[in-house]
Every structure is written in C-alpha cells, then in structure tokens.
Scaffold this motif. Structure first.
Motif, PDB file in Angstrom:
ATOM      1  N   VAL A  45       0.853  -1.197   0.000  1.00  0.00           N
ATOM      2  CA  VAL A  45       0.000   0.000   0.000  1.00  0.00           C
ATOM      3  C   VAL A  45       0.886   1.243   0.000  1.00  0.00           C
ATOM      4  N   TYR A  46       0.570   2.191  -0.869  1.00  0.00           N
ATOM      5  CA  TYR A  46       1.323   3.439  -0.965  1.00  0.00           C
ATOM      6  C   TYR A  46       0.913   4.369   0.177  1.00  0.00           C
ATOM      7  N   VAL A  47       1.894   4.849   0.940  1.00  0.00           N
ATOM      8  CA  VAL A  47       1.636   5.761   2.052  1.00  0.00           C
ATOM      9  C   VAL A  47       1.938   7.178   1.587  1.00  0.00           C
ATOM     10  N   GLU A  48       0.898   8.013   1.573  1.00  0.00           N
ATOM     11  CA  GLU A  48       1.030   9.377   1.071  1.00  0.00           C
ATOM     12  C   GLU A  48       1.632  10.323   2.118  1.00  0.00           C
ATOM     13  N   VAL A  49       1.119  10.230   3.362  1.00  0.00           N
ATOM     14  CA  VAL A  49       1.539  11.170   4.409  1.00  0.00           C
ATOM     15  C   VAL A  49       1.765  10.414   5.718  1.00  0.00           C
ATOM     16  N   PHE A  50       2.844  10.774   6.409  1.00  0.00           N
ATOM     17  CA  PHE A  50       3.113  10.297   7.768  1.00  0.00           C
ATOM     18  C   PHE A  50       3.208  11.542   8.631  1.00  0.00           C
ATOM     19  N   SER A  51       2.215  11.763   9.492  1.00  0.00           N
ATOM     20  CA  SER A  51       2.143  13.011  10.262  1.00  0.00           C
ATOM     21  C   SER A  51       2.159  12.764  11.767  1.00  0.00           C
ATOM     22  N   GLY A  73       1.020  14.812  14.783  1.00  0.00           N
ATOM     23  CA  GLY A  73       0.214  15.984  15.075  1.00  0.00           C
ATOM     24  C   GLY A  73      -0.828  16.233  14.006  1.00  0.00           C
ATOM     25  N   PHE A  74      -1.758  17.138  14.318  1.00  0.00           N
ATOM     26  CA  PHE A  74      -2.843  17.504  13.399  1.00  0.00           C
ATOM     27  C   PHE A  74      -2.774  19.002  13.100  1.00  0.00           C
ATOM     28  N   GLY A  75      -3.528  19.394  12.091  1.00  0.00           N
ATOM     29  CA  GLY A  75      -3.617  20.825  11.779  1.00  0.00           C
ATOM     30  C   GLY A  75      -2.521  21.309  10.854  1.00  0.00           C
ATOM     31  N   LYS A  76      -2.165  22.588  11.015  1.00  0.00           N
ATOM     32  CA  LYS A  76      -1.224  23.235  10.118  1.00  0.00           C
ATOM     33  C   LYS A  76       0.166  22.600  10.183  1.00  0.00           C
ATOM     34  N   LYS A  77       0.762  22.421   9.039  1.00  0.00           N
ATOM     35  CA  LYS A  77       2.095  21.817   8.943  1.00  0.00           C
ATOM     36  C   LYS A  77       3.152  22.785   9.451  1.00  0.00           C
ATOM     37  N   ILE A  78       4.053  22.276  10.329  1.00  0.00           N
ATOM     38  CA  ILE A  78       5.171  23.077  10.832  1.00  0.00           C
ATOM     39  C   ILE A  78       6.436  22.811  10.021  1.00  0.00           C
ATOM     40  N   ALA A  79       6.710  21.533   9.768  1.00  0.00           N
ATOM     41  CA  ALA A  79       7.895  21.139   8.997  1.00  0.00           C
ATOM     42  C   ALA A  79       7.619  19.829   8.296  1.00  0.00           C
ATOM     43  N   SER A  80       8.300  19.594   7.180  1.00  0.00           N
ATOM     44  CA  SER A  80       8.096  18.340   6.447  1.00  0.00           C
ATOM     45  C   SER A  80       9.267  18.067   5.509  1.00  0.00           C
ATOM     46  N   PHE A  81       9.352  16.813   5.088  1.00  0.00           N
ATOM     47  CA  PHE A  81      10.293  16.437   4.034  1.00  0.00           C
ATOM     48  C   PHE A  81       9.733  15.206   3.323  1.00  0.00           C
ATOM     49  N   LYS A 105      10.492  11.498   1.580  1.00  0.00           N
ATOM     50  CA  LYS A 105      11.423  10.380   1.523  1.00  0.00           C
ATOM     51  C   LYS A 105      10.648   9.097   1.282  1.00  0.00           C
ATOM     52  N   TRP A 106      11.196   8.222   0.400  1.00  0.00           N
ATOM     53  CA  TRP A 106      10.567   6.939   0.057  1.00  0.00           C
ATOM     54  C   TRP A 106       9.136   7.124  -0.455  1.00  0.00           C
ATOM     55  N   GLY A 107       8.894   8.241  -1.128  1.00  0.00           N
ATOM     56  CA  GLY A 107       7.594   8.494  -1.731  1.00  0.00           C
ATOM     57  C   GLY A 107       6.544   8.996  -0.759  1.00  0.00           C
ATOM     58  N   THR A 108       6.930   9.255   0.480  1.00  0.00           N
ATOM     59  CA  THR A 108       5.987   9.690   1.523  1.00  0.00           C
ATOM     60  C   THR A 108       6.369  11.076   2.037  1.00  0.00           C
ATOM     61  N   GLU A 109       5.352  11.889   2.322  1.00  0.00           N
ATOM     62  CA  GLU A 109       5.602  13.161   2.978  1.00  0.00           C
ATOM     63  C   GLU A 109       5.613  12.934   4.485  1.00  0.00           C
ATOM     64  N   TRP A 110       6.733  13.217   5.133  1.00  0.00           N
ATOM     65  CA  TRP A 110       6.872  13.087   6.576  1.00  0.00           C
ATOM     66  C   TRP A 110       6.760  14.487   7.173  1.00  0.00           C
ATOM     67  N   LYS A 111       5.806  14.690   8.081  1.00  0.00           N
ATOM     68  CA  LYS A 111       5.607  16.055   8.568  1.00  0.00           C
ATOM     69  C   LYS A 111       5.283  16.102  10.058  1.00  0.00           C
TER      70      LYS A 111
END
Length: 350
Positions: free
Chosen positions: A30-36, A38-46, A48-54
């Motif tokens: 299964v393709y993982v789009e986002v790994f977050s 916390g909730f709400g407004k994004k503070i920082a992200s990058f 890697k491996w096709g996933t947005e880590w934030k």
C-alpha cells in the motif's frame, strides 16, 4: 521543561504507533502518502521513500494517510493496485492492528530497559501501624522488616500484600528488628479500603503501612524478560479493566484524565529520574494501544470492525453508514478529550 518532556514522550509514542501502520502498509504493497505527527497546520516536512513526513501544529495525535484511505473524507477511495481499498479484509486488519501492536512492543522494550537498570521496588519495611489492628495487637512496630510469612520468604511489599490477601487462618510472621529475628502470630482482618480505581472494596489486611524504603531488583536475563512481559500484561489488564469500569459506570467519569494530567504526571516522574519517565512512557504506550483498539469508527478498532463486517458478509459496509459512524466517532473522541481536560482543570483548581 516538564511540558517539553511530555511533548517528546507523547510524540515518540505516537511516532511508534504510526510507524507500525507504515511498515505494515508498505509490507502489504500500500502506498503511504503522508506520515504526520500531530494535526492541523504543517510546521515542517520532508519527502522520503515516496511519503511526505511532517510535524503538525497540534501534537495530540498523528496519522498515516494511505492511498484510498482518509478519515477526514471516507468517500475518497482508490482502486489502484497500490491502494488500501483493494486489499483483502485480513490484509487491512493486519495494517490496522500493527499500530496498537507497535505500542505494546514499545512498552515491552521500555520495561525491558527498566529491568536492565534494576527497577526500584518497595521493601517490606513497616511504616505506620494502625492502632488496635491485628499487627498492633501482635506487637509489630515501625521499621520492622518482614522476612517471611508462614516460612515463605518475602522480598517486596507487593509479595507481602499478596500473601496476606490470599491467606487462610493465622500467619506466622518473621520480622527483623534491631538485627534480631522475632516471630509474631496474627490473623488478618477483612477491612474496607480503596483500590487503584478508587472503589471501596473488602480486603484481608493486618493494619500496616509502608515505610517507603525501596531496593533495586537484581534480575537474571530470563527474569528481565519475564519482568518486561509481566509489566506489559499488567498495564494492559489494568487499562482494559479501568475502561470497562468507566463504561459501565463503576468508576465515575470525573476520574478520567486528559493531556494536562499527562503533563503533570510526566513532570512528577521526571523529578524522580529517567527510570520513572520510562515507566510512565511504557504505561502511556500501552494506554495508546488499548484505546486504539476500541470499536470507535475514528480509531483503528472501528476500522477493524468495518473490515470484519466485510470479511463475514463478503461486502463492504454502506458508505453512508461509514461516514455517519465516522463523524459520530470523532464526536465521541473530542467529547472524551474535552471531558478529560475539564476534569484536569477541576483538579488543578481543587
């Protein structure tokens, strides 16, 4: 400082929970789009491996958003080969269970580390003696150390309490007093007390309190593993029992705590050292695992129920019902969070 420690502890526990989902989803293709975190407004992200880590603004949870699966809009589905929706109910249940299981595994690891460091435990040293109690009548005094009960060696206060509670008849208690061994004969008395859930119960007691003296447990490698397993099972059982009592009304809703309680207890634990912080983190990790297994649609347990329905009846649950139940699930969660914070504020205000 205590707030920062609490934030780090919670974030780490959430990270491991979501990491369980992430690895299980990837293992199932299964393709993982986002790994977050916390909730709400994004503070920082990058990326890697096709996933947005934030990291997001509100650090009271986290999520892994898989392709075709979005709790904020259950109607968004995808039937591509790498989508969550095309997987079998068993595969989806495996992905959902992986998060809580990661929390239980983390708790085991933390208890294992505590065991390696030599956990502190209450020694069987008597503090106060209740007047006219069996202990008082038998002549037990403050600073007496209980060495054995009916020839069974006693090493901890917990061992002593369990032995007294499950005993029948009179007890031959061997004590160490001023470097001399003495024997005292007494019979426990069924007494009204409160348990860890603040319930009034009847229990066999002899009328003594702990002096607060502790010692470190020296554990062999096998005992270290056993300790970690026992503590993880005990914590899980305690939380399941507490939840059951809360649901059926045996424990009042005012006993429910929220994020403020977590910050306060973490602060108190930090004052006693990192071993106490690890023990509290292990307990909260188990708590997260248990809570996420509840059959509430917004939680892993709710999604597991939907997949069990699909597995049994060979069809997906109605989209309209899933959406309504998911909204209801979020309402329950926010209500519980609100109640916990309300109780915390009431406690702080006395």
């Amino acid at each position: 400082m205590s707030f920062i420690i609490s934030l780090l502890v919670l974030s780490a526990l959430i990270f491991f929970h979501e990491l369980g989902h992430y690895f299980a989803a990837r293992a199932m293709g299964v393709y993982v789009e986002v790994f977050s975190i916390g909730f709400g407004k994004k503070i920082a992200s990058f990326h890697k491996w096709g996933t947005e880590w934030k990291i997001a603004l509100i650090p009271l949870g986290g999520y892994v958003r898989m392709k075709g699966q979005d709790d904020s809009d259950p109607s968004k589905k995808s039937y591509d080969n790498d989508s969550y929706n095309v997987k079998t109910p068993i595969q989806k249940i495996f992905i959902l269970l992986a998060g809580p299981l990661a929390n239980f595994a983390l708790a085991f690891l933390l208890y294992f580390i505590i065991a390696l460091g030599g956990p502190s435990i209450l020694s069987p040293v008597i503090g106060n003696v209740v007047k006219d109690s069996p202990a008082f009548i038998a002549g037990l005094k403050s600073n007496d150390t209980i060495k054995s009960i009916n020839s069974v060696e006693i090493f901890t206060w917990s061992d002593m309490a369990k032995h007294i509670e499950t005993s029948t008849g009179s007890l031959d208690i061997e004590i160490l007093r001023n470097n001399f061994i003495e024997h005292k004969l007494l019979t426990p008395k069924v007494t009204e007390t409160t348990n860890m859930f603040n319930e009034i119960i009847q229990k066999k007691m002899i009328g003594i309190g702990s002096a607060g003296v502790t010692h470190k447990l020296e554990l062999t490698p096998s005992e270290t593993i056993s300790y970690a397993i026992e503590q993880t099972v005990f914590a899980s059982t305690m939380i399941f029992t507490g939840l059951k009592k809360l649901i059926v009304g045996e424990v009042p809703a005012k006993e429910l705590g929220g994020v403020i309680s977590i910050v306060k207890i973490t602060s108190d634990a930090a004052a006693y050292g990192w071993m106490s912080v690890l023990a509290f983190a292990a307990l909260i990790s188990v708590n997260l695992g248990v809570l996420n297994l509840l059959p509430i649609p917004a939680l892993d347990g709710g999604h597991i129920m939907f997949n069990l329905y699909e597995f049994i009846f060979r069809r997906e649950a109605s989209e309209a019902i899933v959406i309504k139940l998911t909204i209801a699930g979020w309402a329950i969660l926010f209500s519980l969070m609100g109640l916990g914070i309300y109780n915390d504020i009431n406690r702080l205000m006395g």
